[in-house]
Design an enzyme around this catalytic site. Structure first.
Site, mmCIF file in Angstrom:
data_model
loop_
_atom_site.group_PDB
_atom_site.id
_atom_site.type_symbol
_atom_site.label_atom_id
_atom_site.label_comp_id
_atom_site.label_asym_id
_atom_site.label_seq_id
_atom_site.Cartn_x
_atom_site.Cartn_y
_atom_site.Cartn_z
ATOM 1 C CG HIS A 1 10.307 -5.128 -8.465
ATOM 2 N ND1 HIS A 1 10.575 -3.802 -8.435
ATOM 3 C CD2 HIS A 1 11.430 -5.753 -8.044
ATOM 4 C CE1 HIS A 1 11.822 -3.616 -8.007
ATOM 5 N NE2 HIS A 1 12.361 -4.782 -7.767
ATOM 6 C CG ASP B 1 7.246 -2.660 -8.618
ATOM 7 O OD1 ASP B 1 7.345 -2.867 -7.401
ATOM 8 O OD2 ASP B 1 8.204 -2.602 -9.402
ATOM 9 C CD GLU C 1 19.903 -3.641 -9.560
ATOM 10 O OE1 GLU C 1 18.970 -3.837 -10.380
ATOM 11 O OE2 GLU C 1 19.799 -2.877 -8.582
ATOM 12 C CD GLU D 1 20.694 0.708 -7.544
ATOM 13 O OE1 GLU D 1 19.917 -0.103 -8.093
ATOM 14 O OE2 GLU D 1 20.468 1.239 -6.446
ATOM 15 C CG HIS E 1 23.296 -1.639 -5.789
ATOM 16 N ND1 HIS E 1 22.539 -2.576 -6.453
ATOM 17 C CD2 HIS E 1 22.431 -0.937 -5.021
ATOM 18 C CE1 HIS E 1 21.275 -2.440 -6.105
ATOM 19 N NE2 HIS E 1 21.180 -1.444 -5.245
ATOM 20 C CG ASP F 1 17.730 3.458 -4.216
ATOM 21 O OD1 ASP F 1 18.835 3.107 -4.663
ATOM 22 O OD2 ASP F 1 16.827 2.656 -3.914
ATOM 23 C CG ASP G 1 16.542 1.277 -8.389
ATOM 24 O OD1 ASP G 1 15.616 1.705 -7.684
ATOM 25 O OD2 ASP G 1 17.049 0.150 -8.245
HETATM 26 C C1 XUL Z 1 17.440 -2.532 -4.633
HETATM 27 C C2 XUL Z 1 17.381 -2.411 -6.091
HETATM 28 C C3 XUL Z 1 16.226 -3.061 -6.764
HETATM 29 C C4 XUL Z 1 16.562 -3.636 -8.090
HETATM 30 C C5 XUL Z 1 15.447 -4.442 -8.707
HETATM 31 O O1 XUL Z 1 18.574 -2.001 -4.051
HETATM 32 O O2 XUL Z 1 18.224 -1.779 -6.692
HETATM 33 O O3 XUL Z 1 15.205 -2.143 -6.863
HETATM 34 O O4 XUL Z 1 16.938 -2.652 -9.003
HETATM 35 O O5 XUL Z 1 14.966 -5.416 -7.886
HETATM 36 CO CO CO Z 2 18.442 -1.239 -8.688
#
Ligand code: XUL
Ligand code: CO
Length: 438
Positions: free
Chosen positions: A100, A103, A231, A267, A270, A308, A337
């Site tokens: 990001h 970051d 995402e 992800e 998610h 995560d 991630d």
């Molecule tokens: C948050 C997430 C983020 C994205 C990028 O849940 O997954 O870190 O991957 O913004």
């Molecule tokens: Co992510």
């Protein structure tokens, strides 16, 4: 200056090794289904978790020290993170990173100063990339941490905040292109709502789509040839997030005509928050031609949030790799991630976490290849639909029938026979046999 002094390059030592700082299954040059493991598994380091996050949670402060010997919040520290990150990736043989904007550098009060800092750090990163051959997988803008985004970025009720989001995206795209990134991610961190009582959903979705359209136009104008990604995530931080899951995001992209430029970054954690398996969202993306990249992590079914964690579940990694191989690979890669657990707070833990993740996906790849070579699962699925190969089934598939014809046939039949068994337990036992048999 070497940062991880007591840790040397991590090597493949095989499944019997007791050395914690070695790969047991990830053997980068080993060929699986015609390609080296390193090509099948383009791994990436997530800048934010690995170099920025220090174990803070809702109830407690940092447990890990990631100052890397320099005062935090300074450009010296930003550079120390670059040094640490590249040393880390080199020692693990990781070829990509994701970031990001914030970051990379401490955000300044004034966006012009933040952008100047981004120029400076990306120059520094470019030198390191040239020295090491490490590449950028994707970039993104953090449009969820700063209080100005409390009501979202594209979905905000403030036109000024919307401008700010646009400015951040523009700069993050500049940096992504400068670093040769393969992709650019939109994770809708706060693109959603808490209550319908104060929210115009259609208005907000239109604004998000417009922001994405402007990002595509700008990105293409500066020579970005890679994929944009959404995402998906169903909730957290917002109660309702607009990019709920793969199917929802695909519908949104198609409705707003963004589907030619966007794919999905799926992800694992998610997908499970959305009530799906990881492989479900991968399949939905793949069959729609939108499987772009993966955020490789895992959640905890006993906890209801985005934990995560580093991937450890070999069954899930196997199912994931089966989807990826069947889809012909990713245009993106596998971004960890993921963060070490709060008490895993040493440099060694950072390495051991990536070793776990890389070994888990190596096992997933090895197992998925075995399942494909075994062939029984694929054959079963094919045969399961055999009634559509001839007769009325064939006519249905070829769209050469009508409701009237089908209805007349049904009346002649009386009652159809029950369909053949789904054989789930047998198929699961094949998976176990392939995974654990000789
Ligand atoms: C948050 C997430 C983020 C994205 C990028 O849940 O997954 O870190 O991957 O913004
Ligand atoms: Co992510």
């Amino acid at each position: 200056m070497e940062i991880f002094k007591n840790i040397s390059a991590i090597k493949y030592e095989g499944a019997d090794s007791k050395n914690p700082l070695s790969f047991k299954f990830y053997d980068k040059d080993k060929v699986i289904l015609g390609k080296k493991m390193s090509e099948q598994l383009p791994f990436a380091m997530a800048w934010w978790h690995n170099l920025c996050a220090c174990g803070t949670d809702m109830f407690g402060r940092d447990t890990a020290d990631k100052s890397f010997g320099v005062e935090k919040g300074t450009m010296e520290h930003a550079k120390a993170k670059v040094d640490a990150g590249f040393e880390f990736m080199q020692k693990l043989g990781i070829e990509y990173f994701c970031f990001h904007d914030v970051d990379l550098v401490p955000e300044a009060e004034d966006i012009k100063e933040t952008n100047r800092r981004l120029d400076e750090i990306s120059d520094y990163i470019l030198v390191k990339m040239k020295q090491t051959g490490i590449k950028c997988l994707w970039g993104t803008a953090n449009m969820f941490s700063n209080p100005r985004y409390m009501n979202g970025a594209g979905s905000t009720n403030s036109a000024d905040v919307y401008c700010f989001a646009a400015a951040q995206i523009k700069k993050a795209l500049d940096i992504t292109v400068k670093l040769g990134g393969r992709g650019y991610v939109f994770w809708g961190g706060r693109e959603g709502y808490e209550t319908l009582l104060n929210t115009d959903v259609k208005f907000e979705q239109e604004n998000i789509a417009n922001l994405m359209r402007m990002a595509v136009d700008y990105g293409r104008s500066i020579g970005f040839k890679g994929d944009f990604y959404i995402e998906p995530k169903p909730k957290e931080p917002m109660k309702h997030q607009y990019d709920f899951d793969a199917a929802t995001a695909i519908g949104f992209l198609r409705y707003y005509g963004l589907d030619k430029d966007f794919k999905l970054n799926i992800e694992a954690n998610h997908a499970t928050l959305a009530g799906h398996t990881f492989e479900h969202d991968l399949r939905i993306s793949a069959i729609n031609g939108m499987l772009g990249s993966i955020d490789a992590n895992q959640g905890d079914y006993l906890l209801g949030w985005d934990t995560d964690e580093f991937p450890f579940d070999v069954y899930t990694a196997t199912m994931c790799m089966l989807e990826v191989l069947k889809a012909g690979g990713l245009t993106g890669g596998f971004n960890f991630d993921a963060k070490t657990r709060r008490p895993s707070n040493t440099y060694e833990d950072m390495f051991e976490a990536y070793i776990l993740g890389m070994d888990t996906f190596a096992l997933g790849l090895i197992n998925a290849a075995k399942i494909i070579e075994d062939g029984r699962l694929e054959k079963f699925v094919k045969e399961r639909y055999a009634s559509f190969n001839s007769g009325i089934g064939k006519k249905i598939r070829e769209k050469k029938t009508t409701l009237e014809e089908l209805s007349a046939l049904a009346e002649q039949m009386g009652a159809p026979e029950l369909p053949a068994s789904g054989k789930q337990e047998y198929l699961e036992s094949i998976v176990n046999q392939v995974l654990f048999g000789k």
